[in-house]
Design an enzyme around this catalytic site. Structure first.
Site, PDB file in Angstrom:
ATOM      1  N   GLY A  10       0.835  -1.212   0.000  1.00 52.13           N
ATOM      2  CA  GLY A  10       0.000   0.000   0.000  1.00 52.13           C
ATOM      3  C   GLY A  10       0.860   1.249   0.000  1.00 52.13           C
ATOM      4  O   GLY A  10       1.923   1.272   0.612  1.00 52.13           O
ATOM      5  N   ARG A  72       0.569  -5.227  -4.762  1.00 55.69           N
ATOM      6  CA  ARG A  72       0.734  -6.141  -3.634  1.00 55.69           C
ATOM      7  C   ARG A  72       1.279  -7.484  -4.115  1.00 55.69           C
ATOM      8  O   ARG A  72       1.292  -8.466  -3.371  1.00 55.69           O
ATOM      9  CB  ARG A  72      -0.590  -6.310  -2.897  1.00 55.69           C
ATOM     10  CG  ARG A  72      -1.046  -5.016  -2.212  1.00 55.69           C
ATOM     11  CD  ARG A  72      -1.942  -5.294  -1.038  1.00 55.69           C
ATOM     12  NE  ARG A  72      -2.440  -4.076  -0.412  1.00 55.69           N
ATOM     13  CZ  ARG A  72      -1.816  -3.470   0.596  1.00 55.69           C
ATOM     14  NH1 ARG A  72      -0.692  -3.925   1.060  1.00 55.69           N
ATOM     15  NH2 ARG A  72      -2.357  -2.381   1.122  1.00 55.69           N
ATOM     16  N   GLU A  73       1.710  -7.546  -5.374  1.00 60.12           N
ATOM     17  CA  GLU A  73       2.281  -8.765  -5.957  1.00 60.12           C
ATOM     18  C   GLU A  73       3.544  -9.175  -5.193  1.00 60.12           C
ATOM     19  O   GLU A  73       4.413  -8.360  -4.909  1.00 60.12           O
ATOM     20  CB  GLU A  73       2.629  -8.477  -7.432  1.00 60.12           C
ATOM     21  CG  GLU A  73       3.207  -9.631  -8.194  1.00 60.12           C
ATOM     22  CD  GLU A  73       2.186 -10.716  -8.510  1.00 60.12           C
ATOM     23  OE1 GLU A  73       0.982 -10.436  -8.503  1.00 60.12           O
ATOM     24  OE2 GLU A  73       2.628 -11.858  -8.749  1.00 60.12           O
ATOM     25  N   ILE A 133       1.715   3.703   6.739  1.00 50.94           N
ATOM     26  CA  ILE A 133       1.033   4.594   7.681  1.00 50.94           C
ATOM     27  C   ILE A 133       0.755   3.865   8.988  1.00 50.94           C
ATOM     28  O   ILE A 133       0.546   4.479  10.022  1.00 50.94           O
ATOM     29  CB  ILE A 133      -0.286   5.168   7.105  1.00 50.94           C
ATOM     30  CG1 ILE A 133      -1.299   4.055   6.810  1.00 50.94           C
ATOM     31  CG2 ILE A 133      -0.041   6.019   5.895  1.00 50.94           C
ATOM     32  CD1 ILE A 133      -2.717   4.579   6.634  1.00 50.94           C
ATOM     33  N   ASP A 134       0.726   2.521   8.942  1.00 47.63           N
ATOM     34  CA  ASP A 134       0.342   1.735  10.131  1.00 47.63           C
ATOM     35  C   ASP A 134       1.408   1.711  11.221  1.00 47.63           C
ATOM     36  O   ASP A 134       1.109   1.351  12.360  1.00 47.63           O
ATOM     37  CB  ASP A 134       0.021   0.295   9.719  1.00 47.63           C
ATOM     38  CG  ASP A 134      -1.232   0.208   8.873  1.00 47.63           C
ATOM     39  OD1 ASP A 134      -2.038   1.147   8.921  1.00 47.63           O
ATOM     40  OD2 ASP A 134      -1.394  -0.791   8.153  1.00 47.63           O
ATOM     41  N   GLU A 229      -9.595   0.030  12.642  1.00 49.68           N
ATOM     42  CA  GLU A 229     -10.443  -0.809  11.783  1.00 49.68           C
ATOM     43  C   GLU A 229     -10.335  -2.303  12.089  1.00 49.68           C
ATOM     44  O   GLU A 229     -11.224  -3.077  11.742  1.00 49.68           O
ATOM     45  CB  GLU A 229     -10.110  -0.569  10.309  1.00 49.68           C
ATOM     46  CG  GLU A 229      -8.715  -1.036   9.934  1.00 49.68           C
ATOM     47  CD  GLU A 229      -8.345  -0.785   8.480  1.00 49.68           C
ATOM     48  OE1 GLU A 229      -9.218  -0.806   7.612  1.00 49.68           O
ATOM     49  OE2 GLU A 229      -7.143  -0.555   8.229  1.00 49.68           O
TER      50      GLU A 229
END
Ligand code: F6P
Length: 338
Positions: A10, A72-73, A133-134, A229
């Site tokens: 991402g 995301r491969e 960002i996580d 989330e």
């Protein structure tokens, strides 16, 4: 030397600043040639590349996304047979040789670190830069992108206070973070959240409802709940929607939810992230110049250093109960679910 750069997983604010940092240091300081590989690891098979120059990366510092594109491969699929893995290995090595690359910089999150470690194990010269960002990449105090996401989430929470207060409502805001609740924790504290729910810590709807009822009894006009989330919900329901529905049912107080979504990941990086990304990118070039491969660039305190990919592999940096933000948060009255 000729080096390649790819961005995988991402996107997040600060990737372009990292690409710029790698390129400027590699080209201007170390006299290297740099090639951008398009579309993440997929680019290692398709071989779509572009020459990056000091000029072509100029002006990238404050831009969002990644100029190289991402996917995301993975280079090696989980379910691949031994034969397929051998064939993929052969193809990758052949392509890297054909591109004439002495080393590759892989910019990405946890999945990327894992894949990059596999590439280093088949003999490629790899250096990685953690991005997400996580903020959940193990081995670095912080990833770039996180500060920007927290700032965006905090601004959103700030805005929710006034509307929640006017209507005397409970406001639930869902922020990103599937496995790790760093964004919820930091933005929850920065935005003055009253209740913060994280994937790592269990919560109890009845206990939260009591906190809300007590707050209204004391005269508070509203309550803000910041939810990651990834918290557990019944039947895999969406976090914000589920919590809002349950709270309204238990308390009888009008409750609304806001899902922040991809705005947390888009657009210009904060000043902090621009600096972190630039330092990390430049350090990646330094590692390559030193032929110090199989490493991930990391931030320790205020120092940019590196850690072995083998140490990072398969680990996640999660929030724990004894995290100082949680401890101090509880002390000032924030409810973390119980
Ligand atoms: O970048 C990390 C992350 O933002 C997660 O928090 C989020 O759930 C996920 O990526 C979603 O990304 P995508 O929809 O691109 O797979």
């Amino acid at each position: 030397m000729k080096i390649g750069i790819l961005t995988s997983g991402g996107d997040c604010p600060g990737i372009n600043a990292t690409i710029r940092g790698v390129c400027k240091a590699a080209i201007n300081h170390y006299g290297m040639e740099v090639v951008g590989i398009h579309g993440g690891f997929q680019g290692l098979f398709e071989g779509e590349t572009e020459q990056l120059t000091s000029m072509s990366v100029s002006g990238l510092l404050n831009t969002g996304g990644t100029i190289l594109g991402t996917s995301r491969e993975k280079p090696f699929k989980k379910k691949a047979t031994e034969e397929e893995k051998k064939e993929r290995t052969r193809l990758i090595i052949e392509n890297v040789k054909r591109m004439g690359l002495d080393a590759i910089v892989c910019i990405g999150g946890n999945g990327t670190q894992k894949s990059a470690y596999k590439l280093s194990k088949i003999g490629l010269n790899i250096v990685t830069v953690p991005k997400t960002i996580d903020n959940d990449v193990w081995g670095t105090d912080q990833t770039f992108g996180f500060d920007t996401a927290v700032t965006i989430a905090t601004e959103a929470i700030d805005r929710l206070h006034s509307t929640a207060s006017s209507h005397r409502r409970v406001m639930v805001i869902e922020v990103m973070g599937h496995k790790a609740g760093w964004i919820a924790l930091h933005s929850g504290i920065a935005g003055g959240g009253d209740i913060i729910l994280l994937p790592e810590l269990d919560y109890d709807i009845k206990a939260i409802s009591q906190v809300i009822l007590d707050r209204f009894k004391k005269g508070h006009t509203h309550t803000i709940i910041v939810v990651a989330e990834g918290i557990k919900t019944l039947n895999g329901r969406k976090a914000g929607e589920y919590v809002a529905e349950q709270i309204e049912f238990e308390t009888g107080i009008e409750t609304r939810q806001t899902v922040l979504g991809y705005v947390q990941r888009g657009g210009s990086p904060s000043a902090f992230d621009r600096i972190l990304a630039t330092r990390m990118g430049s350090h990646a070039a330094e590692l390559i110049a030193r032929k110090d491969y199989g490493k991930m660039v990391c931030l320790k305190g205020n120092e940019i250093t590196s850690i072995k990919l083998s140490d990072v592999n398969d680990k996640l940096k999660l929030v724990t109960e004894d995290n100082d933000f949680v401890v101090q948060g509880k002390r000032i009255g924030i409810c973390f679910g119980k």
